[in-house]
Structure formats: C-alpha cells, structure tokens
Design an enzyme around this catalytic site. Structure first.
Site, PDB file in Angstrom:
ATOM      1  N   GLN A  32      33.268  22.123  61.750  1.00  0.00           N
ATOM      2  CA  GLN A  32      32.097  21.982  60.873  1.00  0.00           C
ATOM      3  C   GLN A  32      30.790  21.862  61.655  1.00  0.00           C
ATOM      4  O   GLN A  32      29.731  22.201  61.134  1.00  0.00           O
ATOM      5  CB  GLN A  32      32.252  20.760  59.959  1.00  0.00           C
ATOM      6  CG  GLN A  32      33.342  20.912  58.912  1.00  0.00           C
ATOM      7  CD  GLN A  32      33.096  22.047  57.921  1.00  0.00           C
ATOM      8  OE1 GLN A  32      31.964  22.520  57.747  1.00  0.00           O
ATOM      9  NE2 GLN A  32      34.149  22.493  57.257  1.00  0.00           N
ATOM     10  N   ASN A  38      33.985  17.211  57.485  1.00  0.00           N
ATOM     11  CA  ASN A  38      33.818  18.317  56.543  1.00  0.00           C
ATOM     12  C   ASN A  38      33.353  17.870  55.159  1.00  0.00           C
ATOM     13  O   ASN A  38      32.684  18.611  54.459  1.00  0.00           O
ATOM     14  CB  ASN A  38      35.112  19.131  56.418  1.00  0.00           C
ATOM     15  CG  ASN A  38      36.352  18.288  56.357  1.00  0.00           C
ATOM     16  OD1 ASN A  38      36.628  17.505  57.258  1.00  0.00           O
ATOM     17  ND2 ASN A  38      37.099  18.426  55.282  1.00  0.00           N
ATOM     18  N   GLY A  98      40.826  27.890  62.772  1.00  0.00           N
ATOM     19  CA  GLY A  98      40.581  26.549  63.305  1.00  0.00           C
ATOM     20  C   GLY A  98      41.866  25.740  63.393  1.00  0.00           C
ATOM     21  O   GLY A  98      42.078  24.986  64.346  1.00  0.00           O
ATOM     22  N   THR A  99      42.730  25.895  62.420  1.00  0.00           N
ATOM     23  CA  THR A  99      43.986  25.140  62.393  1.00  0.00           C
ATOM     24  C   THR A  99      44.835  25.486  63.618  1.00  0.00           C
ATOM     25  O   THR A  99      45.390  24.601  64.271  1.00  0.00           O
ATOM     26  CB  THR A  99      44.759  25.461  61.090  1.00  0.00           C
ATOM     27  OG1 THR A  99      43.912  25.161  59.985  1.00  0.00           O
ATOM     28  CG2 THR A  99      46.043  24.661  60.991  1.00  0.00           C
ATOM     29  N   CYS A 127      42.810  16.073  43.325  1.00  0.00           N
ATOM     30  CA  CYS A 127      43.641  16.348  42.149  1.00  0.00           C
ATOM     31  C   CYS A 127      44.491  17.600  42.327  1.00  0.00           C
ATOM     32  O   CYS A 127      45.591  17.680  41.795  1.00  0.00           O
ATOM     33  CB  CYS A 127      42.780  16.493  40.908  1.00  0.00           C
ATOM     34  SG  CYS A 127      42.078  14.917  40.450  1.00  0.00           S
ATOM     35  N   THR A 162      48.365  41.131  70.163  1.00  0.00           N
ATOM     36  CA  THR A 162      47.246  42.077  70.246  1.00  0.00           C
ATOM     37  C   THR A 162      46.023  41.490  69.541  1.00  0.00           C
ATOM     38  O   THR A 162      46.138  40.937  68.447  1.00  0.00           O
ATOM     39  CB  THR A 162      47.648  43.423  69.611  1.00  0.00           C
ATOM     40  OG1 THR A 162      48.781  43.892  70.323  1.00  0.00           O
ATOM     41  CG2 THR A 162      46.528  44.443  69.700  1.00  0.00           C
ATOM     42  N   GLY A 181      35.736  31.070  62.710  1.00  0.00           N
ATOM     43  CA  GLY A 181      34.762  32.089  62.342  1.00  0.00           C
ATOM     44  C   GLY A 181      34.245  31.991  60.915  1.00  0.00           C
ATOM     45  O   GLY A 181      33.045  32.164  60.667  1.00  0.00           O
ATOM     46  N   HIS A 182      35.155  31.677  59.978  1.00  0.00           N
ATOM     47  CA  HIS A 182      34.731  31.808  58.575  1.00  0.00           C
ATOM     48  C   HIS A 182      33.768  30.713  58.115  1.00  0.00           C
ATOM     49  O   HIS A 182      33.247  30.764  57.008  1.00  0.00           O
ATOM     50  CB  HIS A 182      35.943  31.924  57.633  1.00  0.00           C
ATOM     51  CG  HIS A 182      36.722  30.670  57.406  1.00  0.00           C
ATOM     52  ND1 HIS A 182      36.637  29.974  56.226  1.00  0.00           N
ATOM     53  CD2 HIS A 182      37.607  30.009  58.165  1.00  0.00           C
ATOM     54  CE1 HIS A 182      37.454  28.929  56.281  1.00  0.00           C
ATOM     55  NE2 HIS A 182      38.060  28.933  57.447  1.00  0.00           N
TER      56      HIS A 182
HETATM   57  N1  PLP Z   1      38.827  21.405  60.791  1.00  0.00           N
HETATM   58  C1  PLP Z   1      37.853  21.177  59.906  1.00  0.00           C
HETATM   59  C2  PLP Z   1      36.935  20.014  60.134  1.00  0.00           C
HETATM   60  C3  PLP Z   1      37.687  22.005  58.794  1.00  0.00           C
HETATM   61  O1  PLP Z   1      36.707  21.750  57.921  1.00  0.00           O
HETATM   62  C4  PLP Z   1      38.579  23.089  58.633  1.00  0.00           C
HETATM   63  C5  PLP Z   1      38.472  23.965  57.437  1.00  0.00           C
HETATM   64  O2  PLP Z   1      37.969  23.574  56.410  1.00  0.00           O
HETATM   65  C6  PLP Z   1      39.576  23.303  59.591  1.00  0.00           C
HETATM   66  C7  PLP Z   1      39.672  22.448  60.654  1.00  0.00           C
HETATM   67  C8  PLP Z   1      40.532  24.445  59.470  1.00  0.00           C
HETATM   68  O3  PLP Z   1      39.929  25.658  59.802  1.00  0.00           O
HETATM   69  P1  PLP Z   1      40.623  27.040  59.348  1.00  0.00           P
HETATM   70  O4  PLP Z   1      40.418  27.157  57.880  1.00  0.00           O
HETATM   71  O5  PLP Z   1      39.915  28.099  60.108  1.00  0.00           O
HETATM   72  O6  PLP Z   1      42.059  26.929  59.736  1.00  0.00           O
END
Ligand code: PLP
Length: 390
Positions: free
Chosen positions: A179, A151, A71-72, A325, A237, A200-201
C-alpha cells in the site's frame, strides 16, 4: 451512470500509458526473452528497461528486483526464504494488522509448523506498540515482518526505525509495502530493509504482477524452483507484457509522488472535513497525521457498512467497508478490532481510497449521496434516536 472510483487500495485503473506500452508485447513482440534469437532478445532488452524503471521507484539496484505474480507471492517468498535461511530459529514477529497475505501465512506457520509468532498489538489510533515489538526480539527470531502502511486505515509505521532495531540484533527485516509504494517516497538505500514487497495492480499496472526487493548479499532461496529466470531466484517464463507495463507504471508513480502529497491529499482532506462536518456521529479510524495521503477510513455510528456501500453503489460510487461480512462473520475487520474501534462505529466503517484520477466534483457527489443515505439508514435503525446513538 458515471463511475466514481474511490477503492484504489483494492485495485487501480490501468493507466492508458501503461496499456500503450504493453500492447506490442501482447501482440507482435511475443518472443521469449530467454531465446538466443534477435526476436527474443528485443523483448529481453525491454525487460531490462522495465527492471531499471521498477528499481528506480524505490531506489534499488536492478539486480535486487525479483518479479513475482502478486504481492501475496512476494510476501510468501520473503518469509519462506527467511525461515529457510535460519532453520534453527523458531520465532517470528509481525503486527496484528497485517494483510491476510502475511497474517494467514503466519497462522499457518504457527499452527502446522510449530513457530512461535508474536502479533504486536496497535493502539486506538492504529499505531504499533513499539516497546513490545523491540522487547520481543531475541536470538531465536528468524524474521520481523511489519507492513509499511495499513491497507484499511492508511496508518504508516516507522519502518526505518524498526529495521534499525532488528538489524542491531542481527534479525532479518521484511516489509509489506504493497500500500505504501507509489503513495509515499520509498528509498531502500536509506531505509535499508532486507526485503520489501509490492504489487502492480495498486499502482496503475495490471493485476498479476508483483515485486520482491531483496537486498544484495542476502542468500535468497527460491520460492518457485524452475528455470534460470530472475537469476534462478524465481523460475517461470516472465510475464513480459505485465513487467513492461509495471515498468511504465513505476516511472509514472515516481513522477506522481508530489501529486499524491498535494492534490490527492487535499481531496482526501476535503472529503474527510465535509463528512465530519455534515454527518453527526462520524469519526476517522486511525492516526490523522501518520497516514497515507489517499486513504480515509471513517465510521458512522448506528449503521451497517454493507448497507452504506449498497446505497453508494446505486449512485456509481465504489468504496469498501471495514467489516468482514463477506467472510461469513459479522465481526468488524481484524484491523478495526485490533484498534478497539467502538462497536457502534466499527460496523459502519467505510474506506475511501483515492487516486490522482479523482476530482473535487466526485468528492462533492460522495458527500451529497452519503449525507441522506446515512440519515435514511439511521431513520430505520433501532439504535438511533433524537440525533444520537442509544
Ligand atoms: N499486502 C497488502 C497490504 C495489501 O493491501 C494487499 C492487497 O490488497 C496484498 C498484500 C496482496 O497483494 P496482491 O493482491 O497483489 O496479492
């Protein structure tokens, strides 16, 4: 000890059906999908099926899907592509409650690249200040990026409406739907967003595979420049087994949407009602209605979130806290701070995030663990006396 897993907004169990679908492509079917031979083409055909399944979850066309590593990466690729498309525009709009994948990127663009970033505030329920958001849009705005759902609290933002306003002003719109995807219905043809990220995760596929949806017609510039993969939009790839697993996970997530809205929502509401009833000095963080069906962020007065997590962990219960923390700061998370959650409960906030694998017995186990745990911590707390916070 049996694990009670209620940390699904952090990551999810890979579904058995997903593992089964992936295994041949981690073993005997190891061909490169770009190869000319039949052995490689077999994998290519399966990738095409996966792309169709992934597109199906959000009602996209298969050509609008770009596979990434997470996602990042999808978030970063979307934002860099937007600012590359409009190099003369130096203003960006986002919210104060985004994930670090967006938030830290914007801090970087603000600090090192001289961008002017508007971080739109939220109210005490975690809802966006829409007037301020719309008033901030200008000819100088390169992109508006607002998460679909938060999230930590699960609060859902009105993405269709925000897209319309941005579009009226000719501004690109991206949403981080990491999310929201698989928890609430998403239809990109209806919502019409320009770009959307998911991972995916969070939906029972493996870690290390992400998706960026890019609406047909937008001149996307590659984030990873390399080979011709993903139609030249993301070199490298393909992570074949994970893409194939993600395809299966998306198919299952689509089938499971009604379960999210019934069984999972009912379990979350059951847990919420029991905790509020049995633990005085507890309150839900975030709007109750505009909320993901699986998420409960709940604050307990006069206790520390980390201490609660440790006591839950001893009983095999996995959840997460709303304070930061671990990052060396004793402040509550930036989300709870943006919502101005009172100090007394922000520090004792816990996030439970459920999946369809959870059961009512597990919710009862959480309640019967948490009630004495909070009592024990309050007995030791200098801030708690005679049944209330002092
Ligand atoms: N955006 C949101 C709202 C998330 O909750 C997360 C992961 O917790 C991410 C982006 C990042 O996703 P990834 O862990 O696949 O990079």
């Amino acid at each position: 000890m049996k694990i009670v897993y209620t940390d699904n907004n952090a990551t999810t169990k890979v579904a058995d059906e997903v593992i089964e679908e992936m295994l041949p492509y981690l073993g005997e079917l190891y061909g490169n999908p770009s190869s000319m031979h039949t052995f490689g083409d077999k994998v290519n055909k399966k990738l095409k099926q996966a792309r169709l399944r992934v597109a199906g979850l959000i009602n996209a066309d298969p050509g609008e899907i770009i596979f990434t590593s997470c996602g990042t990466e999808s978030d970063n690729a979307a934002i860099y592509s937007a600012i590359n498309a409009y190099p003369e525009k130096k203003h960006i709009i986002t919210s104060r409650v985004e994930h670090p994948a967006i938030n830290n990127l914007y801090q970087h663009l603000q600090g090192e690249k001289g961008y002017d970033v508007t971080f739109v505030p939220v109210d005490k329920k975690g809802l966006l200040d829409l007037d301020l958001l719309y008033d901030s849009m200008s000819d100088n705005t390169a992109i508006v990026s607002i998460m679909w759902a938060n999230n930590e609290t699960g609060v859902i933002f009105p993405i269709e409406e925000i897209f319309k306003k941005a579009n009226e002003k000719g501004i690109l719109f991206h949403t981080d739907a990491v999310q929201a995807t698989g928890k609430i219905p998403i239809d990109v043809k209806k919502t019409k967003v320009d770009m959307l990220s998911f991972s995916g995760h969070k939906i029972h596929a493996p870690k290390g595979i992400g998706v960026l949806y890019v609406k047909k017609g937008f001149k996307f510039s590659s984030f990873l420049v390399g080979g011709h993969q993903e139609e030249g939009r993301r070199g490298g790839t393909e992570n074949t087994a994970s893409i194939i697993g993600l395809g299966k996970a998306c198919e299952l997530a689509k089938e499971n949407l009604p379960v999210m809205n019934t069984k999972v929502r009912e379990l979350r509401d059951y847990l919420q009602a029991r905790l509020l009833e049995k633990i005085p000095g507890s309150s839900v963080n975030g709007a109750l209605d505009a909320r993901l069906p699986n998420t409960l962020s709940i604050g307990f007065d006069a206790v520390e979130g980390e201490s609660i997590l440790l006591l839950l962990d001893r009983e095999g219960i996995c959840a997460s806290s709303g304070s930061a923390c671990t990052s060396g700061s004793l402040d509550p998370s930036h989300v709870l701070m943006a919502m101005e959650v009172p100090f007394k409960s922000a520090h004792g906030s816990i996030r439970f995030s459920l999946s369809h694998y959870n059961t009512k017995e597990e919710m009862d186990h959480i309640v019967s663990t948490l009630v004495p745990a909070i009592q024990k911590l309050r007995d030791m707390s200098p801030f708690w006396k005679d049944g209330e916070m002092i």
